[in-house]
Write an enzyme that holds these catalytic residues in place. Structure first.
Site, PDB file in Angstrom:
ATOM      1  N   TYR A   1       0.813  -1.216   0.000  1.00 34.41           N
ATOM      2  CA  TYR A   1       0.000   0.000   0.000  1.00 34.41           C
ATOM      3  C   TYR A   1       0.847   1.266   0.000  1.00 34.41           C
ATOM      4  O   TYR A   1       0.306   2.366  -0.072  1.00 34.41           O
ATOM      5  CB  TYR A   1      -0.911   0.012   1.238  1.00 34.41           C
ATOM      6  CG  TYR A   1      -0.100  -0.114   2.517  1.00 34.41           C
ATOM      7  CD1 TYR A   1       0.496   1.002   3.098  1.00 34.41           C
ATOM      8  CD2 TYR A   1       0.119  -1.356   3.099  1.00 34.41           C
ATOM      9  CE1 TYR A   1       1.272   0.884   4.230  1.00 34.41           C
ATOM     10  CE2 TYR A   1       0.890  -1.484   4.223  1.00 34.41           C
ATOM     11  CZ  TYR A   1       1.467  -0.363   4.790  1.00 34.41           C
ATOM     12  OH  TYR A   1       2.262  -0.485   5.900  1.00 34.41           O
ATOM     13  N   GLY A   2       2.175   1.127   0.095  1.00 40.97           N
ATOM     14  CA  GLY A   2       3.027   2.305   0.290  1.00 40.97           C
ATOM     15  C   GLY A   2       4.107   2.456  -0.755  1.00 40.97           C
ATOM     16  O   GLY A   2       3.846   2.443  -1.954  1.00 40.97           O
ATOM     17  N   THR A   3       5.340   2.559  -0.289  1.00 41.40           N
ATOM     18  CA  THR A   3       6.462   2.889  -1.172  1.00 41.40           C
ATOM     19  C   THR A   3       6.852   1.757  -2.114  1.00 41.40           C
ATOM     20  O   THR A   3       7.665   1.966  -3.009  1.00 41.40           O
ATOM     21  CB  THR A   3       7.704   3.297  -0.356  1.00 41.40           C
ATOM     22  OG1 THR A   3       8.172   2.174   0.392  1.00 41.40           O
ATOM     23  CG2 THR A   3       7.391   4.469   0.572  1.00 41.40           C
ATOM     24  N   LEU A   4       6.290   0.562  -1.931  1.00 41.16           N
ATOM     25  CA  LEU A   4       6.615  -0.571  -2.809  1.00 41.16           C
ATOM     26  C   LEU A   4       5.684  -0.661  -4.015  1.00 41.16           C
ATOM     27  O   LEU A   4       5.899  -1.485  -4.901  1.00 41.16           O
ATOM     28  CB  LEU A   4       6.570  -1.884  -2.016  1.00 41.16           C
ATOM     29  CG  LEU A   4       7.664  -2.024  -0.952  1.00 41.16           C
ATOM     30  CD1 LEU A   4       7.359  -3.192  -0.025  1.00 41.16           C
ATOM     31  CD2 LEU A   4       9.026  -2.193  -1.606  1.00 41.16           C
TER      32      LEU A   4
ATOM     33  N   GLU B   1      11.131  -4.483   5.798  1.00 40.24           N
ATOM     34  CA  GLU B   1      10.078  -3.852   6.605  1.00 40.24           C
ATOM     35  C   GLU B   1      10.375  -3.882   8.103  1.00 40.24           C
ATOM     36  O   GLU B   1       9.553  -3.435   8.902  1.00 40.24           O
ATOM     37  CB  GLU B   1       8.725  -4.532   6.338  1.00 40.24           C
ATOM     38  CG  GLU B   1       8.264  -4.440   4.898  1.00 40.24           C
ATOM     39  CD  GLU B   1       7.834  -3.048   4.460  1.00 40.24           C
ATOM     40  OE1 GLU B   1       7.994  -2.084   5.242  1.00 40.24           O
ATOM     41  OE2 GLU B   1       7.346  -2.909   3.343  1.00 40.24           O
TER      42      GLU B   1
END
Length: 157
Positions: free
Chosen positions: A7-10, A82
């Site tokens: 859901y983020g920087t990936l 992570e």
């Protein structure tokens, strides 16, 4: 192979997407887009503007993201990347399929749009108490109007 929801920087177009598709870390196959079935607070916090999905189901928004099929090597890399289990914890979360692009399965084997899958998600229970009061997002974009651009690890002091 395991399914992971990012859901983020990936995500595609985000600062750490190259880490998802870099074969050195293992295999990650993009399957499609999804949305958390439960609502969660997605916040941007800390001096490096890191997106955090706070493991507080029922609060916040249905969060959009991407579904990948990953091998054990990539799962191990993501756990390390992570900071699992200290910074983030990997848990199974129910994800609603919004769009399915995986062409490797037969049409009968593909999940239907609006069906529910269980995917691993990196969320956190180890957050600062004040983070719960930060603005909640339903779709993370490092380059969004919020002005909180993510700081890559290589650029941190």
């Amino acid at each position: 192979m395991a399914r992971v929801f990012v859901y983020g920087t990936l995500k595609k177009g985000q600062p750490n997407y190259a880490r998802m598709i870099n074969g050195v870390h293992g295999t990650a196959i993009y399957l499609g887009k999804g949305l958390t079935v439960e609502k969660y607070p997605l916040v941007i916090a800390g001096k490096y503007n890191i997106p955090y999905l706070l493991n507080k189901p029922g609060t916040g928004h249905h969060v959009s993201g991407e579904i990948y099929s990953i091998n054990d090597q990539m799962l191990q890399f993501l756990d390390e990347f992570e900071g699992c289990p200290d910074m983030y914890q990997r848990t199974l979360v129910r994800i609603k399929v919004l769009e399915w692009e995986d062409k490797s399965t037969t049409p009968e084997g593909r999940p239907a749009v609006n069906s529910i899958l269980e995917c691993y998600v990196y969320s956190t229970t180890t957050y600062q108490p004040e983070w719960i009061n930060l603005p909640y997002y339903d779709n993370y974009d490092s380059f969004g109007k919020h002005g909180c651009q993510y700081v890559l690890r290589e650029s941190r002091d």
